[in-house]
Write an enzyme that holds these catalytic residues in place. Structure first.
Site, PDB file in Angstrom:
ATOM      1  N   GLU A  12       0.260  29.947  13.079  1.00 48.63           N
ATOM      2  CA  GLU A  12      -0.399  28.759  12.550  1.00 48.63           C
ATOM      3  C   GLU A  12      -0.375  28.769  11.025  1.00 48.63           C
ATOM      4  OE1 GLU A  12      -3.716  28.412  16.173  1.00 48.63           O
ATOM      5  OE2 GLU A  12      -4.243  29.364  14.260  1.00 48.63           O
ATOM      6  N   ASP A 176      -1.875  23.542  24.993  1.00 47.11           N
ATOM      7  CA  ASP A 176      -1.773  23.686  26.449  1.00 47.11           C
ATOM      8  C   ASP A 176      -2.777  22.796  27.145  1.00 47.11           C
ATOM      9  OD1 ASP A 176      -4.154  26.023  27.178  1.00 47.11           O
ATOM     10  OD2 ASP A 176      -3.378  25.949  25.138  1.00 47.11           O
TER      11      ASP A 176
END
Length: 213
Positions: A12, A176
Site C-alpha cells: 500500500e 476482497d
C-alpha cells in the site's frame, strides 16, 4: 497544508508514495504495519513529529456488502470498532470515554465526495482480525447493519486523531468481497490485477483537499 498519510502494508505504501501529489500540499506518508496498536502508535508519532493539519488512512478493506466489489472505493464518513467492549453501560464497539463512532472531518469528506464519481460513503469498521468467512461477516453486520467495509486500522487511527484534535479520514480500496466463498482468492487477485489502478484515486483525493481548515 500538511497532510499525513498512513498505510498499513508495504505494498500500500509503495503505491501511495509513487503518486504525484503536485506542489500544493506538504505530504508525509508513514508505514504503520497491520493492526490497531501499530496504527495508533504510528498516528501518534506522525502527529508529534510532523504536526499535520490532517491525517488520511489509505489502504485496502474487505467489503461487507454484495454491491461493493473489488476495486471499489469506500470513504469512511464514520469509523468504529467491531471487537471492543468495555462493559455496561457501553454498547459493543464503544471505547470508554470515546464516541461509539468516530466522524470524518466534514472538509475531508467533502473533498472525497468531489474527487471522483462512484465512491461509496458510510461506515468502516475495524478490528484485529483478517476475516475470510461469511459467518464472521454476519457477526459484524449484526453489530453494524450499515457497515460498508472492514479493516484493521481505521478506528485506532481515528481514536488517536480524536484525542489529539487532528482532522481524520479513512479512504479504502476494496480488495476482497466476502459473500462468494473465495475471499482469500479475491484478495490475492486484487494485488495482481487491480491494485495500481485502484490506488490512483488516492491522488485524486489529495489534489481535491482544501488549502486550509
Amino acid at each position: 497544508m500538511k497532510v499525513g498519510i498512513i498505510c498499513a502494508m508495504q505494498c500500500e505504501y509503495d503505491l501511495v508514495t509513487s503518486a504525484d501529489f503536485g506542489a500544493g500540499n506538504e505530504i508525509r506518508c508513514a508505514l504503520s504495519g497491520m493492526g490497531k496498536v501499530n496504527a495508533a502508535y504510528t498516528a501518534l508519532e506522525l502527529i508529534r513529529e510532523f504536526q499535520p493539519d490532517c491525517i488520511i488512512n489509505a489502504g485496502v478493506a474487505g467489503s461487507l456488502r454484495s454491491d461493493i466489489r473489488e476495486g471499489a472505493v469506500v470513504v469512511g464518513a464514520q469509523v468504529a470498532y467491531h471487537d471492543v467492549w468495555c462493559g455496561d453501560p457501553n454498547p459493543m464497539g464503544k471505547m470508554d470515554g470515546c464516541p461509539q463512532r468516530f466522524d470524518a472531518h466534514p472538509a475531508l469528506l467533502n473533498a472525497a465526495a468531489n474527487c471522483r464519481e462512484g465512491l461509496h460513503t458510510g461506515l468502516i469498521i475495524s478490528g484485529d482480525q483478517f476475516y475470510i468467512s461469511e459467518e464472521e461477516d454476519r457477526r459484524q453486520r449484526g453489530l453494524y447493519p450499515d457497515a460498508l467495509a472492514v479493516d484493521m486500522e481505521s478506528a485506532a487511527i481515528a481514536q488517536v486523531c480524536y484525542r489529539a484534535g487532528v482532522p481524520f479520514l479513512s479512504f479504502r480500496i476494496i480488495s476482497d468481497s466476502h459473500d462468494d466463498g473465495h475471499q482469500l482468492d479475491n484478495y490475492m487477485d486484487f494485488w495482481k490485477s487491480m491494485a495500481g489502478k485502484s490506488f490512483e484515486v488516492i491522488q485524486s483525493l489529495i489534489n481535491s483537499l482544501p488549502t486550509s481548515f
